[in-house]
Structure formats: structure tokens, C-alpha cells
Design a protein around this motif. Structure first.
Motif, mmCIF file in Angstrom:
data_model
loop_
_atom_site.group_PDB
_atom_site.id
_atom_site.type_symbol
_atom_site.label_atom_id
_atom_site.label_comp_id
_atom_site.label_asym_id
_atom_site.label_seq_id
_atom_site.Cartn_x
_atom_site.Cartn_y
_atom_site.Cartn_z
ATOM 1 N N VAL A 52 0.735 -1.287 0.159
ATOM 2 C CA VAL A 52 0.001 -0.056 0.075
ATOM 3 C C VAL A 52 0.824 1.204 0.085
ATOM 4 N N SER A 53 2.177 1.119 -0.254
ATOM 5 C CA SER A 53 3.118 2.412 -0.704
ATOM 6 C C SER A 53 2.300 3.464 -1.453
ATOM 7 N N TYR A 54 2.884 4.539 -1.430
ATOM 8 C CA TYR A 54 2.202 5.736 -2.134
ATOM 9 C C TYR A 54 2.406 5.423 -3.716
ATOM 10 N N ASP A 57 -1.696 3.605 -6.700
ATOM 11 C CA ASP A 57 -2.682 4.935 -6.782
ATOM 12 C C ASP A 57 -3.951 4.216 -6.104
ATOM 13 N N VAL A 58 -4.820 4.880 -5.549
ATOM 14 C CA VAL A 58 -5.956 4.547 -4.724
ATOM 15 C C VAL A 58 -6.943 3.863 -6.031
ATOM 16 N N LEU A 61 -5.288 0.263 -5.627
ATOM 17 C CA LEU A 61 -5.541 -0.198 -4.406
ATOM 18 C C LEU A 61 -7.088 -1.169 -4.293
ATOM 19 N N GLU A 95 -1.549 -5.512 4.854
ATOM 20 C CA GLU A 95 -1.156 -4.474 4.171
ATOM 21 C C GLU A 95 0.300 -3.885 4.446
ATOM 22 N N ALA A 97 4.095 -1.203 4.047
ATOM 23 C CA ALA A 97 4.787 -0.293 3.102
ATOM 24 C C ALA A 97 6.183 -0.193 3.873
ATOM 25 N N ARG A 131 -2.755 4.474 2.128
ATOM 26 C CA ARG A 131 -1.415 4.525 1.729
ATOM 27 C C ARG A 131 -0.496 4.943 2.615
#
Length: 281
Positions: A52-54, A57-58, A61, A95, A97, A131
Motif C-alpha cells: 500500500v505504498s504511495y 494509486d487509489v 488499491l 498491508e 509499506a 496508503r
């Protein structure tokens, strides 16, 4: 060598093989701890570890979540579930990151038929999307390993399913975490997401599929299913989940980096180098 296989092909192999999951189960690199403590027997203890890293995009996800939920509810998955000697699996979903950023969305639950599969899918879908910064595949693997000893189930196989759209750039080198997990008899499969052109701004690399094959996956029969088309996102998740539950090796087996003598095709420190070059730390 990269491997792609259609959902239809995966299901056809499972159907033809019958009880193939039971035949594949003993294929381990090291003995799993004895769980003769009343733990419920399952065909596989499956950890779904989702990026769920930046850089995700939404929309990606959301489609990723929907892909897992739909796969769990699908007739193909439910049919494959019953090919194992126990006819049930245990699954958890988290999730990840940065190295210290992992969040469990679904605690360990048993799937033994349509009702339990639907309940698990609903649990995955109801959590808010989030995110976070950095990408630590090694952190995700290190977080996943002890989860196997923290559940009431005893699987014939233990599998970590890693999905992500970039290389490790935080935490310890990914190969160290991979080799530690494989040494405990755990299999790591990969779902590299390559639906966008590599971008310096998002820490992407070319040939992420090679990176996953050479640096991330490991254990007997470990495989990669690559997503290069956004429209095929859900299909790829479905295919990989069916293969993992069936316990089948891919048609053309990928030999993980831990079993190779040659140098990986992509540097296993590629993400760390990009971060160092960009931020100087």
C-alpha cells in the motif's frame, strides 16, 4: 524465465490432477515446527501481504482488494479448495509499506467452503483503503514469518504471497529476509505489478518481474505472476490464488535466486540505490 498462465489453464491442471495438492504438500526445504498441540489441520497456511505504498494509486488499491475478494468467492477457487486432503485452508491478509509499517486487515481465518470464503472476502473489503510511505518487502516478509506460529492451524504448506509495484527501498536487504523465510520451510510467491511506465518520481524500476524472480520469491515451486495490464489485474490475482491453494508448481518452474549460482539479472539492491541517489540516505 518468466511464467504466465491463464485462469483456465490453471483450473484445468488442477481438475486433471485431482488430489495434486496433497501430493505437492511434502515438498519443503526445512521441517516446520511440530504443531501436535490440537491445531486444526489445513492444506496451506496462506499469508496475503499487499503493498500500500504511495506508488500504488487509489484505483489500484481498490482493484487489488476487489481482486482478492472476488477470487476467494469464485467457483474455481472453491473447487480447487476441495482438491486438497483436508479441503480447507487458513488465510490472513495484511498491508505493508515501510519496514515498521504493517497492518493486519484480516486475522487468521479458516476457509472450508462458500460461506467461510464469503465471510473472509467481506472482511477484506470492509477495511478503509490506506496508503503509506516507503517500500519494504523485507519488512513484510519479516513480519509475516512469525504469524505462522501465532495461529491455531497446522498447514501442510506455508506460503507468503507478496504483491507490490516496486523494489525494496527500506529495511534490510530483501534477499536476507527471503533466505531466512525459505530456511524455515516457507514458500514465497510474487505478484509484481507493472501497469505503469517506470518513473523516477515513484521509485520504479524496469524488469520488476525479473527482480521478483531473482530477489523476492523462494522455496520449492515458488512462482511469479506478473500484471502488465490494468484490465488483467483481477485475473492475475485469481490465477495465482488458485495455483497457491492447489499446491502446483508452475508449468515452467522458476528457480529462486537462493538456488542459483549466477548473478541476478536485476540488482537486488536496486531500490536502495535509487533511494540513496535521490535522497542521500
Amino acid at each position: 524465465m518468466r511464467w504466465w498462465v491463464s485462469i483456465g489453464a490453471a483450473v484445468a491442471v488442477v481438475t486433471a490432477a485431482g488430489m495434486v495438492a496433497g501430493l505437492a504438500a511434502p515438498n519443503r526445504t526445512a521441517p516446520i515446527a511440530d504443531r501436535s498441540d490440537g491445531a486444526k489441520e489445513v492444506d496451506v497456511e496462506l499469508i496475503l501481504a499487499v503493498d500500500v505504498s504511495y506508488s500504488m494509486d487509489v484505483d489500484e488499491l481498490a482493484v487489488q482488494r476487489e481482486g482478492y475478494a472476488e477470487a476467494l468467492r469464485s467457483p474455481d477457487f472453491l473447487k480447487t479448495l476441495k482438491t486438497g486432503p483436508n479441503g480447507r485452508i487458513a488465510v490472513t491478509y495484511f498491508e505493508w509499506a515501510a519496514a515498521g509499517d504493517q497492518k493486519i486487515i484480516l486475522a487468521w481465518q479458516l476457509i472450508d467452503g462458500p460461506e467461510s470464503a464469503d465471510a473472509v472476502a467481506a472482511e477484506i473489503m470492509k477495511a478503509p483503503l490506506r496508503r503509506a510511505s516507503r517500500t519494504s518487502i523485507s519488512g513484510a516478509i519479516a513480519f509475516a514469518v512469525p504469524l505462522f506460529d501465532q495461529n491455531p492451524y497446522h498447514g501442510l504448506r506455508r506460503v507468503i504471497d507478496i504483491s507490490g509495484d516496486g523494489p525494496n527501498n527500506n529495511g534490510e536487504p530483501v534477499t536476507l529476509a527471503r533466505d531466512a523465510a525459505v530456511g524455515k520451510g516457507i514458500v514465497i510467491n510474487g505478484l509484481p505489478i507493472m501497469v505503469k511506465e517506470p518513473s523516477y518520481s515513484t521509485m520504479d524500476i524496469e524488469n520488476l518481474d525479473y527482480y521478483y524472480e531473482d530477489c523476492v520469491i523462494g522455496g520449492p515451486g515458488a512462482f511469479v505472476v506478473t500484471i502488465k495490464d490494468r484490465a488483467k489485474f483481477k485475473e492475475a490475482i485469481h490465477t495465482k490464488l488458485v495455483m497457491e491453494v492447489a499446491g502446483l508448481p508452475p508449468p515452467a518452474r522458476i528457480v529462486p535466486a537462493a538456488d542459483k549460482e549466477q548473478t541476478p539479472r536485476v540488482s537486488c539492491l536496486a531500490g536502495e540505490k535509487i533511494w540513496q541517489d535521490r535522497w542521500g540516505r
